[in-house]
Design an enzyme around this catalytic site. Structure first.
Site, PDB file in Angstrom:
ATOM      1  N   SER A  95       6.839   7.580   0.617  1.00  0.00           N
ATOM      2  CA  SER A  95       5.896   6.730   1.344  1.00  0.00           C
ATOM      3  C   SER A  95       5.381   7.530   2.537  1.00  0.00           C
ATOM      4  O   SER A  95       6.082   7.666   3.544  1.00  0.00           O
ATOM      5  CB  SER A  95       6.570   5.442   1.811  1.00  0.00           C
ATOM      6  OG  SER A  95       6.976   4.671   0.708  1.00  0.00           O
ATOM      7  N   LEU A 169      -1.919   1.675  -1.660  1.00  0.00           N
ATOM      8  CA  LEU A 169      -1.386   0.401  -2.145  1.00  0.00           C
ATOM      9  C   LEU A 169       0.023   0.165  -1.612  1.00  0.00           C
ATOM     10  O   LEU A 169       0.383  -0.966  -1.263  1.00  0.00           O
ATOM     11  CB  LEU A 169      -1.410   0.374  -3.674  1.00  0.00           C
ATOM     12  CG  LEU A 169      -0.900  -0.912  -4.341  1.00  0.00           C
ATOM     13  CD1 LEU A 169      -1.641  -2.148  -3.848  1.00  0.00           C
ATOM     14  CD2 LEU A 169      -1.016  -0.791  -5.863  1.00  0.00           C
ATOM     15  N   LYS A 170       0.819   1.219  -1.515  1.00  0.00           N
ATOM     16  CA  LYS A 170       2.172   1.058  -0.973  1.00  0.00           C
ATOM     17  C   LYS A 170       2.132   0.566   0.471  1.00  0.00           C
ATOM     18  O   LYS A 170       2.947  -0.284   0.877  1.00  0.00           O
ATOM     19  CB  LYS A 170       2.924   2.393  -1.055  1.00  0.00           C
ATOM     20  CG  LYS A 170       4.342   2.364  -0.458  1.00  0.00           C
ATOM     21  CD  LYS A 170       5.233   1.378  -1.202  1.00  0.00           C
ATOM     22  CE  LYS A 170       6.620   1.274  -0.565  1.00  0.00           C
ATOM     23  NZ  LYS A 170       7.444   2.448  -0.761  1.00  0.00           N
ATOM     24  N   LEU A 171       1.191   1.066   1.264  1.00  0.00           N
ATOM     25  CA  LEU A 171       1.080   0.597   2.645  1.00  0.00           C
ATOM     26  C   LEU A 171       0.712  -0.880   2.695  1.00  0.00           C
ATOM     27  O   LEU A 171       1.231  -1.632   3.529  1.00  0.00           O
ATOM     28  CB  LEU A 171       0.050   1.432   3.410  1.00  0.00           C
ATOM     29  CG  LEU A 171       0.423   2.900   3.653  1.00  0.00           C
ATOM     30  CD1 LEU A 171      -0.683   3.602   4.440  1.00  0.00           C
ATOM     31  CD2 LEU A 171       1.754   3.034   4.374  1.00  0.00           C
TER      32      LEU A 171
END
Length: 291
Positions: A95, A169-171
């Site tokens: 991440s 998208l992870k954020l």
């Protein structure tokens, strides 16, 4: 036969070692390097540098905590890219910031290495059971090559779009996760301060539909006072910081997320290696001290 294929891990912490276990169960071999010099499960050979790991594997999985660790393990004479060959596949499950993902893509392209940004959604229980959600950004052909790996470590692969999309998208997902936890922590603090019975309050929250299964798991752990790290507060606060920077670059107003980032900074200061749900415990302690 997958038994002939070696997967190289750069970073071998709580998430990566569980991914490796599932890959080994599927017949892959694994080698690893960790920048901290820590980790390992006794069954995975550790090599002295990221470059050496890359030389032993045609697929490299990177799982490090932040931009700085990514740069240190990818670039330079001892970095993974130095050991990779044209046609190799680099899967970045870390991440990190969109800028770090873009830099790694560019460096990979210069060597003819296919780079996929593919952070995962889920904590250590999902990593152990092979039920992560993989958030992949990259071209279709590269993701098709990586799909057998993704299928071993996760239950679902979301092709989020071109390179960098998985990182962004992870954020988004972690921002929602952090905001939900902060709201739960503040509401629980009010309930306790107002005189609600502690067990009744925690048990009721485990029953209602408005709270996600993820946050219910955190509430159950907080009731027991168990903040063993599934997702450490230092990493959640780091992801919120990355999200705030990314949102500012897009001129997206995010006052709620800004406040949540401050709350998670409090949790990190209180117990950086505890699970980020320690914020519930911090808030409980505040109201208990006021009682």
């Amino acid at each position: 036969m997958t038994s002939q294929q070696t997967i190289g891990f750069i970073g071998f912490g709580a998430m990566a070692c569980r991914m490796a276990d599932n890959l080994k169960k599927a017949g892959y071999a694994a080698v690893a390097y960790t920048p901290s010099g820590k980790g390992g499960d006794g069954s995975t050979p550790f090599l002295p540098s990221a470059a050496e790991v890359a030389r032993k594997a045609t697929i490299v999985v990177v799982c490090v905590p932040d931009d700085e660790a990514l740069a240190a393990s990818m670039y330079g004479a001892e970095g993974a890219l130095a050991g990779m060959k044209e046609g190799d596949l680099l899967l970045n499950t870390s991440s990190v910031s969109p800028e770090a993902s873009a830099e790694l893509l560019k460096a990979g392209q210069a060597k003819g290495v296919s780079v996929i940004d593919c952070p995962v959604s889920g904590s250590t229980p999902e990593a152990e059971s092979g039920n992560l959600v993989i958030l992949a950004g990259g071209d279709t052909a590269a993701i098709a090559r990586a799909k057998p790996i993704f299928d071993c470590i996760g239950k679902t692969t979301v092709h989020a779009g071109p390179a960098g999309s998985g990182t962004r998208l992870k954020l988004v997902i972690n921002g929602i996760m952090g905001a939900g936890l902060a709201a739960v922590a503040e509401a629980i603090a009010y309930g306790l301060a107002s005189g609600l019975d502690r067990s009744t309050l925690f048990d009721a929250l485990d029953e209602v539909a408005v709270i996600s299964p993820h946050h219910k798991r955190k509430i159950r752990a907080a009731k027991a006072g168990d903040f063993s790290p599934q997702f450490p507060s230092r990493l959640m606060q780091k992801d919120m910081r990355l999200l705030m920077d990314a949102a500012a670059r897009q001129a997206v107003p995010a006052p709620t997320l800004a406040a949540v980032t401050q709350q998670l900074s409090l949790a990190r200061r209180a117990a950086e290696d505890a699970d980020y749900s320690v914020l519930i415990g911090v808030m409980e302690k505040i109201v208990a001290n006021d009682a």
